[in-house]
Every structure is written in C-alpha cells, then in structure tokens.
Design a protein around this motif. Structure first.
Motif, mmCIF file in Angstrom:
data_model
loop_
_atom_site.group_PDB
_atom_site.id
_atom_site.type_symbol
_atom_site.label_atom_id
_atom_site.label_comp_id
_atom_site.label_asym_id
_atom_site.label_seq_id
_atom_site.Cartn_x
_atom_site.Cartn_y
_atom_site.Cartn_z
ATOM 1 N N ILE A 126 -3.164 -8.364 -0.429
ATOM 2 C CA ILE A 126 -3.238 -6.911 -0.546
ATOM 3 C C ILE A 126 -3.052 -6.307 0.846
ATOM 4 N N ARG A 182 0.842 -1.198 0.000
ATOM 5 C CA ARG A 182 0.000 0.000 0.000
ATOM 6 C C ARG A 182 0.875 1.244 0.000
ATOM 7 N N HIS A 208 -1.094 -0.746 -4.405
ATOM 8 C CA HIS A 208 -2.454 -0.216 -4.288
ATOM 9 C C HIS A 208 -2.426 1.010 -3.392
ATOM 10 N N ASN A 209 -3.458 1.844 -3.515
ATOM 11 C CA ASN A 209 -3.529 3.073 -2.718
ATOM 12 C C ASN A 209 -4.775 3.123 -1.842
ATOM 13 N N ARG A 216 -4.628 -1.011 -14.133
ATOM 14 C CA ARG A 216 -5.157 -0.411 -12.901
ATOM 15 C C ARG A 216 -6.671 -0.567 -12.891
ATOM 16 N N ASP A 271 -4.396 7.822 -8.135
ATOM 17 C CA ASP A 271 -4.595 6.838 -9.199
ATOM 18 C C ASP A 271 -3.720 7.117 -10.417
ATOM 19 N N SER A 300 -7.471 1.740 -5.542
ATOM 20 C CA SER A 300 -7.219 1.038 -6.800
ATOM 21 C C SER A 300 -6.020 0.110 -6.674
ATOM 22 N N LEU A 301 -6.045 -0.957 -7.449
ATOM 23 C CA LEU A 301 -4.947 -1.905 -7.544
ATOM 24 C C LEU A 301 -4.270 -1.725 -8.893
ATOM 25 N N LEU A 308 -10.627 -1.117 -6.516
ATOM 26 C CA LEU A 308 -10.786 -2.204 -5.558
ATOM 27 C C LEU A 308 -12.250 -2.427 -5.190
#
Length: 214
Positions: free
Chosen positions: A212, A5, A64-65, A165, A10, A68-69, A168
């Motif tokens: 994740i 993370r 990921h943030n 991208r 994005d 989004s992955l 999630l």
C-alpha cells in the motif's frame, strides 16, 4: 501487486465509472479450480468434485486514499444472480487475506491459521466480511462496529465488475492494512451457472504480495 494512493473521496473509490481507476495498476491473474482432493479427510463428498472452476481469469486493480482501500475485480461471465431452485446458485467473488503466517489460501485457512475474506454474492445487497479457518469454519461479521465493508457491482456486456471498499483503520481480529506496508492477498470466484459454492470455485493460487503506497 501495488496499491496506488490517490486524492479522492470514499464515494469515488466505490464508483465503477470513476476516471481514477484508469490510473490504477491492473493485473490479469489466471484462475484455477481448487484441488478439492486435498480436503478428503474432512469432506469426502466435496473432494469428489471435478467439474468446478469455470472462471479462468480475473482482472484486479486496487487504490487507496489514505482512509480506505478499494479493490476492483473484473471477469467474463454470464449473469447468475437468482436462486429459483434448490440446485441453483449465484455468482460470487472474494478477496482473501491471511491473519497469520502460513494460512492456506486454497481452503480459506486451517485450524489455528485463520484468514479474513471480503465476500460478495450476486443476489445480496451487501457484502460480508468473514473470518475463516476452512470452508466449513466461517464466522460472518456484521455491523459497522465490526466492519465497514462496502461493495458495488455491475454486470454488463458479459462481464462482472465488483468493487470492495473498506476502511484502513485497524480492527481487532481482522487484517491490518498499514499505509506503506506490505501484506498478502488472494482471490476466488464462484460461477453460479456451474453450481459452484463453498470449495467448488476458481482461485488465484497461493497468497501473493501486495503493498500500500504511502
């Protein structure tokens, strides 16, 4: 495979030059030709293929943030992004997830055991999200209401780099990507210069574990 993370937007996740990718846990996977003899019952013609699987390795990283992955793929290859003739094909790559336990990665699923794939082709501006129950039973999903999958690609110095991208957020009928959760993942590559398409490809083997990070 662990998905770290990061604190980034994005757009940064979709930036091939972003420094955040330096901190991602990367791994090199051996790639092998799909053993198409196993599909003899439903595709005798495809089962005769023996010269596919030109791509031998793939570098994978993911971040990921919290929203989004992103999955980055890198592999050595000449550039094949045009289809000037009927017997010409383009490079491609896919990230594959099982939708039910026991779905086979080799054939992109089976009847009653679907998979969800993120699919990129070098001659198309946008990637496709698909649900498949085999090479020949593939449903393409289009429109942001169904999928917000985005990609960026670059070929430089004899190497492809592609980033996928996707949000999630849970979407009906697609892979669930829970933060702090575990899942399964696999990968595939198509070498257009080797006339690879459909089941003629390299793949990473059976589904592997990924997590994740919270």
């Amino acid at each position: 495979m662990k998905v770290k993370r990061i604190d980034a937007g994005d757009d940064t996740l979709l930036d091939l030059a972003a420094s955040v990718w330096n901190d991602a846990q990367a791994m090199r996977l051996p790639m092998a030709p799909v053993p198409l003899v196993l599909v003899q019952d439903w595709s005798p013609f495809l089962a005769k293929s023996e010269d596919h699987g030109a791509n031998k390795s793939l570098d994978v990283a993911a971040l990921h943030n919290g929203k989004s992955l992103a999955v980055r793929l890198k592999w050595a290859s000449e550039k094949h992004d045009q289809m000037p003739d009927l017997d010409s094909f383009v490079d491609g790559a896919a990230v594959l997830f099982p939708l039910v336990e026991g779905a086979p990665a080799m054939t992109m699923g089976a009847k009653g055991k679907p998979t969800n794939a993120w699919f990129w082709k070098a001659n198309q501006k946008s990637a496709m999200e698909v649900v498949a129950e085999s090479f020949t039973a593939v449903q393409r999903l289009e429109g942001k209401a169904t999928s917000d999958l985005k990609t960026v690609a670059q070929h430089q110095n004899g190497e492809w780099q592609v980033i996928f991208r996707r949000s999630l957020a849970n979407r009906d009928g697609l892979v669930q990507l829970p933060i702090g959760g575990n899942g399964k993942i696999a990968f595939a590559l198509w070498n257009g210069g080797n006339k690879e398409r459909s089941g003629r490809k390299s793949f990473s083997g059976d589904f592997m574990d990924f997590s994740i990070q919270k």
